[in-house]
Enzyme design. Sequence first.
Site, PDB file in Angstrom:
ATOM      1  N   GLY A 317       3.128  -6.708 -62.237  1.00 60.17           N
ATOM      2  CA  GLY A 317       2.155  -5.667 -62.575  1.00 60.17           C
ATOM      3  C   GLY A 317       1.128  -5.487 -61.477  1.00 60.17           C
ATOM      4  N   TRP A 320       2.807  -3.683 -58.668  1.00 61.17           N
ATOM      5  CA  TRP A 320       2.987  -2.271 -59.015  1.00 61.17           C
ATOM      6  C   TRP A 320       1.765  -1.458 -58.605  1.00 61.17           C
ATOM      7  CZ3 TRP A 320       0.070   0.801 -62.350  1.00 61.17           C
ATOM      8  CH2 TRP A 320       0.611   2.063 -62.639  1.00 61.17           C
ATOM      9  N   HIS A 321       0.580  -2.067 -58.703  1.00 64.46           N
ATOM     10  CA  HIS A 321      -0.635  -1.329 -58.384  1.00 64.46           C
ATOM     11  C   HIS A 321      -0.760  -1.037 -56.895  1.00 64.46           C
ATOM     12  CE1 HIS A 321      -2.016  -2.363 -62.464  1.00 64.46           C
ATOM     13  NE2 HIS A 321      -2.857  -1.376 -62.319  1.00 64.46           N
ATOM     14  N   GLY A 322      -0.183  -1.852 -56.059  1.00 63.60           N
ATOM     15  CA  GLY A 322      -0.286  -1.576 -54.639  1.00 63.60           C
ATOM     16  C   GLY A 322       0.390  -2.628 -53.795  1.00 63.60           C
ATOM     17  N   PHE A 487      -2.384   4.506 -56.491  1.00 61.95           N
ATOM     18  CA  PHE A 487      -1.371   3.605 -57.015  1.00 61.95           C
ATOM     19  C   PHE A 487      -0.098   4.346 -57.390  1.00 61.95           C
ATOM     20  CE2 PHE A 487      -5.528   1.748 -58.552  1.00 61.95           C
ATOM     21  CZ  PHE A 487      -5.671   0.951 -57.430  1.00 61.95           C
TER      22      PHE A 487
END
Length: 487
Positions: A317, A320-322, A487
């Site tokens: 997770g 996934w944001h960056g 993102f």
Amino acid sequence: MVFSSETFLFLFLPLFLAVYYLTPARARSLTILAGSYVFYGWWRVDFLGLLVLTTFWTYGFGLAIERARSELARNWVTAIGLIGNLSVLGVFKYLNFFIDSLAALAGTDAAGLGVHWRLILPIGVSFYVFQSISYLIDVRRGDVKATTSFFDFAAFIALFPQLVAGPILRFKDLADQFQDRQHSPQLFADGLARFTIGLAKKVLIADALAPLADLAFATPDPSAPLAWAGALAYMLQLYFDFSGYSDMAIGLGMMMGFRFMENFDAPYISRSITEFWRRWHISLSVWLRDYLYVPLGGNRKGPARTYVNLVLVMLLGGLWHGANWTFVLWGAWHGGWLAAERATGLARQGGLAAHLRTLLIVLLGWIMFRAASVGQAMDVYAGLFGLNGLQLAPEIAVHISHESLILILVAGAIALAEPRLRDWARLHYFPTSTESLGATLDIGPQHRPHLTGATSLVPSLFVTAVAVLCVMRLAEQSFSPFLYFQF
């Protein structure tokens, strides 16, 4: 194109809604698709091709999964479809990160490896790829039938209210709404009110907090007062910016007859990190639970495996944001606390101490999330603990206004009192004929308040006043994109 821009508010949105309501019901998916492509292409037309290609790929593989004649064939088709979608993320979001990490291990930079180009991250790619992945998995599981209507599916993937920053939608939740959804003046008005509240969160609160947060993270070795003020400012800026976008997306959906899932539920009143992730970015939390945590075994394979699953899911997770080690560490921080709470029972504790502990854990995590590098985050952490001094330098103090410090207190109070404010507004001022009011407050029709003409005028006047303030603010400030666009 940004929701909080004059182009969107006074050109795109009025024209789109006019065309949408003039279009026959059976052709409205095509109108949504055309409008969404214009909305996305306004940023860069070339990356619109990637969105279209992903849509065709996912649509075709959804049909192929359903038409496969054996379990083995369905598994292979699903795997190929997922690999195609994951490849989009792998190339456009993580290739630069991989090259930079490889270069760092070799003691050089990307140019030293012979790489003289950088890929641009397409806006919203994480969101529409996740929606594509969930669609293929849901079709494979039999949770939804593969749609034969390409325009419905393409409109779902490109649906502009949530295209670039969520909420992360699932086709199985909207399939029936694409076939038949209700429109009414009341639903449109409620959607407009929700949109306006979201705009106010962004323009009047988040954007006003941004300069203080930026100052703290841009100042080398910030002192304790600056580090604390900047960290608190960012903690609130991120919430009001992102929840404001979600409110605007949900409101726009309502104007078009859609019902989207809620994405926030007063996360800063949480008394554990476990509760926090039930309230923050709900659509992502649910996605990670259903498509990662549960398939990994969830909590069904013993405590040790449960803790590993929690940490692994939050690591993914975070990534996934960056594509940055800061996001990986932020994910590990939250995953570690989720595992610790489950192991120790902290998630079941209540009271003020649990609330303050949770806020501190979240605040410390947001510093790593916001920082451009791990080193910058460490500078801010050092400032928090007084290692960079306890005095605010005069040349820094002149850039901090009393209004920004007061706004931190006001924004914090709003974030903490949001559930009471929301329920009070729904109970006293918002329409009572909608099913959502009774469901939210758990009250029967006989106990719902009756609105007179005088009281029903109050929310209209309030929303109008807020809208005017937002427009005035927009007229005097520079361009300010939503934080989650990156993102």
